[in-house]
Motif scaffolding. Structure first.
Motif, PDB file in Angstrom:
ATOM      1  N   ASP A   1      56.113 156.096 -22.335  1.00  0.00           N
ATOM      2  CA  ASP A   1      54.927 156.997 -22.293  1.00  0.00           C
ATOM      3  C   ASP A   1      55.745 158.385 -22.391  1.00  0.00           C
ATOM      4  O   ASP A   1      55.690 159.074 -21.522  1.00  0.00           O
TER       5      ASP A   1
ATOM      6  N   THR B   1      54.888 161.294 -23.620  1.00  0.00           N
ATOM      7  CA  THR B   1      53.891 162.503 -23.060  1.00  0.00           C
ATOM      8  C   THR B   1      53.805 163.017 -21.722  1.00  0.00           C
ATOM      9  O   THR B   1      53.975 163.928 -21.402  1.00  0.00           O
TER      10      THR B   1
ATOM     11  N   ALA C   1      53.966 150.477 -25.750  1.00  0.00           N
ATOM     12  CA  ALA C   1      53.719 151.778 -25.800  1.00  0.00           C
ATOM     13  C   ALA C   1      52.421 152.055 -25.171  1.00  0.00           C
ATOM     14  O   ALA C   1      51.421 151.183 -25.316  1.00  0.00           O
TER      15      ALA C   1
ATOM     16  N   THR D   1      52.246 156.704 -29.984  1.00  0.00           N
ATOM     17  CA  THR D   1      53.686 156.720 -29.246  1.00  0.00           C
ATOM     18  C   THR D   1      54.452 155.304 -30.066  1.00  0.00           C
ATOM     19  O   THR D   1      55.528 155.471 -30.087  1.00  0.00           O
TER      20      THR D   1
END
Length: 331
Positions: free
Chosen positions: A216, A218, A259, A264
């Protein structure tokens, strides 16, 4: 003979505009927390002094606040800000979708939501917002224009949940979708992440996966991502599969990437190991990613069920979560 004095249309229009301006200003004060639920509100004299308006105009503005459940007027007490959950009853005629349109997943959901609204003869109003602060301003603007049913795809933690709670008290029905779980202040509609992760791990077992790397990049502080991380960790423990969030320089045999979502997953499509994900976007499937399809139809119907239940239950409403799984998620 006496002559009747005819009302001046322009003068009447100015009075109506002034009443609406005062009403909107006071309504915003309540929404922004300048007057909290249960607190004493302005007196007529205080409002007259603040706005330089006549008592008649102030009373009209106050009457509109009462009609919109913002304040209660009590004899010998004055006006107080409403604390009791108001009910917007009857049939839904218009909903606002408060979400960004840059995201592919959100656009897909919006299309499904609009189709579901059309089947129900409901108008959909789109209010894009690329930050929580923009969404805060959007819901105030929508409430001032009389929108009483809203679907919110929360961007981030800058969302003012106290503002949304005050909107609920004022009779605005709302449901949060996917990213941010609002807790007790509003309903929540989302994918059943635990069930989706179980289905993905069944696919992983078929491939003999013995080590999982959860990615992840982000780093977003959003509930859906946190849930997927925890569900992945739990499934690894249940199946005796090694779990890590640190990617290796070289992937060992029988390893896989899980993911957090399809955007992603697409970043790792060429890494040489199986990639599992959630969203079910066509471009992910085309790259060979094993992706669990989001149940868009069920999610859109869930939003309407939530809003309908809020109208039906009125002041007896309590926040609920509506979680859905897809039929044929890998088809």
């Amino acid at each position: 003979m006496p002559t009747s004095e005819r009302a001046d249309p322009e003068k009447c229009h100015r009075y109506m505009q002034l009443t609406e301006k005062i009403y909107q200003s006071l309504f915003k004060d309540i929404l922004k927390g300048r007057f909290l639920p249960g607190q004493r509100f302005l007196t007529e004299n205080e409002a007259m002094q603040r706005f330089g308006a006549s008592r008649t105009t102030i009373r009209r503005a106050f009457a509109k606040l009462v009609d919109n459940h913002a304040i209660l007027r009590k004899q010998k007490v004055g006006s107080i800000v409403n604390t009791k959950l108001a009910a917007s009853e009857g049939k839904i005629s218009k909903i606002a979708a408060i979400l960004p349109i840059e995201d592919h997943f959100v656009r897909s959901f919006l299309s499904t939501l609009c189709n579901e609204a059309a089947k129900r003869d409901v108008i959909t109003v789109l209010e894009p917002g690329s930050s929580g602060q923009q969404q805060n301003e959007a819901v105030i603007r929508l409430a001032l224009h009389g929108i009483r049913d809203m679907v919110v795809w929360g961007i981030d933690r800058t969302l003012d949940l106290e503002l949304f709670f005050r909107l609920r008290i004022l009779g605005v029905n709302m449901v949060f979708f996917d990213r941010i779980n609002p807790g007790k202040i509003a309903d929540y509609v989302c994918l059943d992440n635990a069930g989706a992760m179980r289905a993905l791990f069944e696919k992983a077992k078929e491939r003999g996966i013995r080590r999982v790397y959860f990615v992840d990049p982000t780093g977003l502080d959003i509930d859906s991502n946190h849930e997927r991380l925890q569900c992945c960790r739990k499934e690894c423990a249940a199946h005796g599969i090694d779990f890590s969030t640190e990617l290796p320089e070289i992937f060992p045999e029988h390893s896989a990437i899980f993911a957090v979502n399809d955007p992603t997953a697409l970043m790792f499509a060429e890494c040489g190991v199986p990639v599992f994900s959630i969203d079910g976007l066509p471009e992910s499937r085309a790259k060979g990613i094993i992706s669990y399809r989001q149940p868009m139809d069920e999610l859109a119907k869930g939003c309407f069920k939530s809003l309908g239940d809020q109208r039906r239950l009125g002041e007896n409403w309590k926040a609920r979560q509506y979680r859905f799984l897809a039929q044929d998620p890998f088809a």
